[in-house]
Design a protein around this motif. Sequence first.
Motif, PDB file in Angstrom:
ATOM      1  N   ASN A 236       0.805  -1.223   0.000  1.00 38.86           N
ATOM      2  CA  ASN A 236       0.000   0.000   0.000  1.00 38.86           C
ATOM      3  C   ASN A 236       0.838   1.273   0.000  1.00 38.86           C
ATOM      4  O   ASN A 236       0.292   2.372  -0.045  1.00 38.86           O
ATOM      5  CB  ASN A 236      -0.941   0.031   1.215  1.00 38.86           C
ATOM      6  CG  ASN A 236      -1.963  -1.092   1.172  1.00 38.86           C
ATOM      7  OD1 ASN A 236      -2.250  -1.636   0.106  1.00 38.86           O
ATOM      8  ND2 ASN A 236      -2.510  -1.448   2.320  1.00 38.86           N
ATOM      9  N   THR A 237       2.153   1.126   0.059  1.00 38.61           N
ATOM     10  CA  THR A 237       3.051   2.280   0.082  1.00 38.61           C
ATOM     11  C   THR A 237       4.082   2.126  -1.024  1.00 38.61           C
ATOM     12  O   THR A 237       4.616   1.041  -1.233  1.00 38.61           O
ATOM     13  CB  THR A 237       3.781   2.384   1.440  1.00 38.61           C
ATOM     14  OG1 THR A 237       2.812   2.412   2.494  1.00 38.61           O
ATOM     15  CG2 THR A 237       4.630   3.651   1.505  1.00 38.61           C
ATOM     16  N   LYS A 238       4.356   3.224  -1.730  1.00 38.29           N
ATOM     17  CA  LYS A 238       5.339   3.171  -2.809  1.00 38.29           C
ATOM     18  C   LYS A 238       6.741   3.422  -2.269  1.00 38.29           C
ATOM     19  O   LYS A 238       6.953   4.300  -1.438  1.00 38.29           O
ATOM     20  CB  LYS A 238       4.998   4.202  -3.882  1.00 38.29           C
ATOM     21  CG  LYS A 238       3.736   3.859  -4.669  1.00 38.29           C
ATOM     22  CD  LYS A 238       3.508   4.838  -5.815  1.00 38.29           C
ATOM     23  CE  LYS A 238       2.287   4.440  -6.625  1.00 38.29           C
ATOM     24  NZ  LYS A 238       2.046   5.374  -7.763  1.00 38.29           N
ATOM     25  N   TYR A 239       7.689   2.629  -2.749  1.00 40.69           N
ATOM     26  CA  TYR A 239       9.098   2.764  -2.372  1.00 40.69           C
ATOM     27  C   TYR A 239       9.941   2.846  -3.645  1.00 40.69           C
ATOM     28  O   TYR A 239       9.584   2.289  -4.682  1.00 40.69           O
ATOM     29  CB  TYR A 239       9.555   1.555  -1.546  1.00 40.69           C
ATOM     30  CG  TYR A 239       8.737   1.297  -0.303  1.00 40.69           C
ATOM     31  CD1 TYR A 239       9.022   1.947   0.890  1.00 40.69           C
ATOM     32  CD2 TYR A 239       7.668   0.401  -0.338  1.00 40.69           C
ATOM     33  CE1 TYR A 239       8.271   1.708   2.035  1.00 40.69           C
ATOM     34  CE2 TYR A 239       6.911   0.158   0.799  1.00 40.69           C
ATOM     35  CZ  TYR A 239       7.212   0.819   1.984  1.00 40.69           C
ATOM     36  OH  TYR A 239       6.463   0.587   3.105  1.00 40.69           O
ATOM     37  N   ASP A 240      11.070   3.540  -3.535  1.00 39.02           N
ATOM     38  CA  ASP A 240      12.000   3.579  -4.659  1.00 39.02           C
ATOM     39  C   ASP A 240      12.793   2.281  -4.771  1.00 39.02           C
ATOM     40  O   ASP A 240      13.219   1.896  -5.860  1.00 39.02           O
ATOM     41  CB  ASP A 240      12.984   4.747  -4.493  1.00 39.02           C
ATOM     42  CG  ASP A 240      12.297   6.095  -4.504  1.00 39.02           C
ATOM     43  OD1 ASP A 240      11.319   6.256  -5.267  1.00 39.02           O
ATOM     44  OD2 ASP A 240      12.725   6.987  -3.742  1.00 39.02           O
ATOM     45  N   LEU A 241      12.986   1.621  -3.627  1.00 40.26           N
ATOM     46  CA  LEU A 241      13.837   0.429  -3.581  1.00 40.26           C
ATOM     47  C   LEU A 241      13.347  -0.516  -2.496  1.00 40.26           C
ATOM     48  O   LEU A 241      12.885  -0.086  -1.443  1.00 40.26           O
ATOM     49  CB  LEU A 241      15.291   0.828  -3.280  1.00 40.26           C
ATOM     50  CG  LEU A 241      16.304  -0.293  -3.053  1.00 40.26           C
ATOM     51  CD1 LEU A 241      16.588  -1.022  -4.365  1.00 40.26           C
ATOM     52  CD2 LEU A 241      17.607   0.265  -2.459  1.00 40.26           C
ATOM     53  N   ALA A 242      13.463  -1.807  -2.771  1.00 38.03           N
ATOM     54  CA  ALA A 242      13.237  -2.835  -1.752  1.00 38.03           C
ATOM     55  C   ALA A 242      14.481  -3.708  -1.693  1.00 38.03           C
ATOM     56  O   ALA A 242      15.126  -3.948  -2.715  1.00 38.03           O
ATOM     57  CB  ALA A 242      12.019  -3.684  -2.083  1.00 38.03           C
ATOM     58  N   ILE A 243      14.840  -4.148  -0.499  1.00 31.12           N
ATOM     59  CA  ILE A 243      15.932  -5.100  -0.351  1.00 31.12           C
ATOM     60  C   ILE A 243      15.420  -6.294   0.443  1.00 31.12           C
ATOM     61  O   ILE A 243      14.601  -6.147   1.352  1.00 31.12           O
ATOM     62  CB  ILE A 243      17.174  -4.489   0.340  1.00 31.12           C
ATOM     63  CG1 ILE A 243      16.804  -3.851   1.688  1.00 31.12           C
ATOM     64  CG2 ILE A 243      17.845  -3.468  -0.560  1.00 31.12           C
ATOM     65  CD1 ILE A 243      18.025  -3.349   2.453  1.00 31.12           C
ATOM     66  N   ALA A 244      15.897  -7.479   0.076  1.00 31.25           N
ATOM     67  CA  ALA A 244      15.451  -8.705   0.738  1.00 31.25           C
ATOM     68  C   ALA A 244      16.624  -9.665   0.846  1.00 31.25           C
ATOM     69  O   ALA A 244      17.002 -10.309  -0.137  1.00 31.25           O
ATOM     70  CB  ALA A 244      14.304  -9.344  -0.034  1.00 31.25           C
TER      71      ALA A 244
END
Length: 308
Positions: A236-244
Amino acid sequence: MEYRELKVNLPKELSDSFYELLDTLQCAGYYEILFDGEAPKEKDQGLIRDNTNIRIYLQTDEIDKELKILIFLKIHAPSNSNTESRNIETRDYEEAYKEYYKPFSIGKKIWVIPTWEKNEPETIQLWKPNGGIPLFINPGVAFGTGHHETTKLILEHLDELYDRGKFPFLSACDVGTGSGILSIGLAKFGVSKIFALDIDPNAVKAAWSNWTENEYPKGFQFSVEESGIDNPKLSNTKYDLAIANITYAVLSQNIRHLAKIEAPRIIFSGIITDKKDQFLGLLQSHLPGKLLYSKEWNEWWVLDWLRN
């Protein structure tokens, strides 16, 4: 309060499957000792050990978990593993790992500094004169000391992007944050809004504690929650980057939740060589896009994925 401490010595090639067992058991904590001068020398051992030493901490009444650990060792390494166990007080448990955790560098700029050494003049001289970026970390019982290949691979990649001026990320989510070390690295490189999560309550506490040990420019926002990948804040929230930094087993089981993360770019680690092609296939099926960057170290991979 007392804890049950298990000292386990087992072959390095079994460590990943052993860590999966420990994660499943939800132990109070565990960590790997990179060098243990007091550990008994193995038969025909050269300078470099073929075995690794792991400390595991359980509640004193968790006899079933200790038995499962012993059964694993009996099945997979009956002749080349050993264990010792004892009950220790909380203070001993919290201080045990500090003897083995020292400052070290990653990439061109990053220095990982134990929180208990952050104000030591000798430590400050390691990073400050050369414009280093310190990440002050007390790993405690959470994954993320910075020593593991998966953590180093991501931090090295972030460091390289930052050094080349290709770090346009202002918001990010850290899925499986552990000690919070990657979130702190993101913040030090200029990410101003970070949401982190982990299923381990000890990791959530460690991440928040480590966050407060570091300094950032005004306006930075950090939040961390005990949660799985199905957390609605990821979709539900926009992010520029995700890390996993999570194993293939967990990522593959949650691929549909990963596809809902509102980020055009995701950096994965925790993928071993045997599973790399399978994982790329899953990404292409559920998160169509292209691989921008990949690097291997000791059969662990970091994958920088840009979604269409």
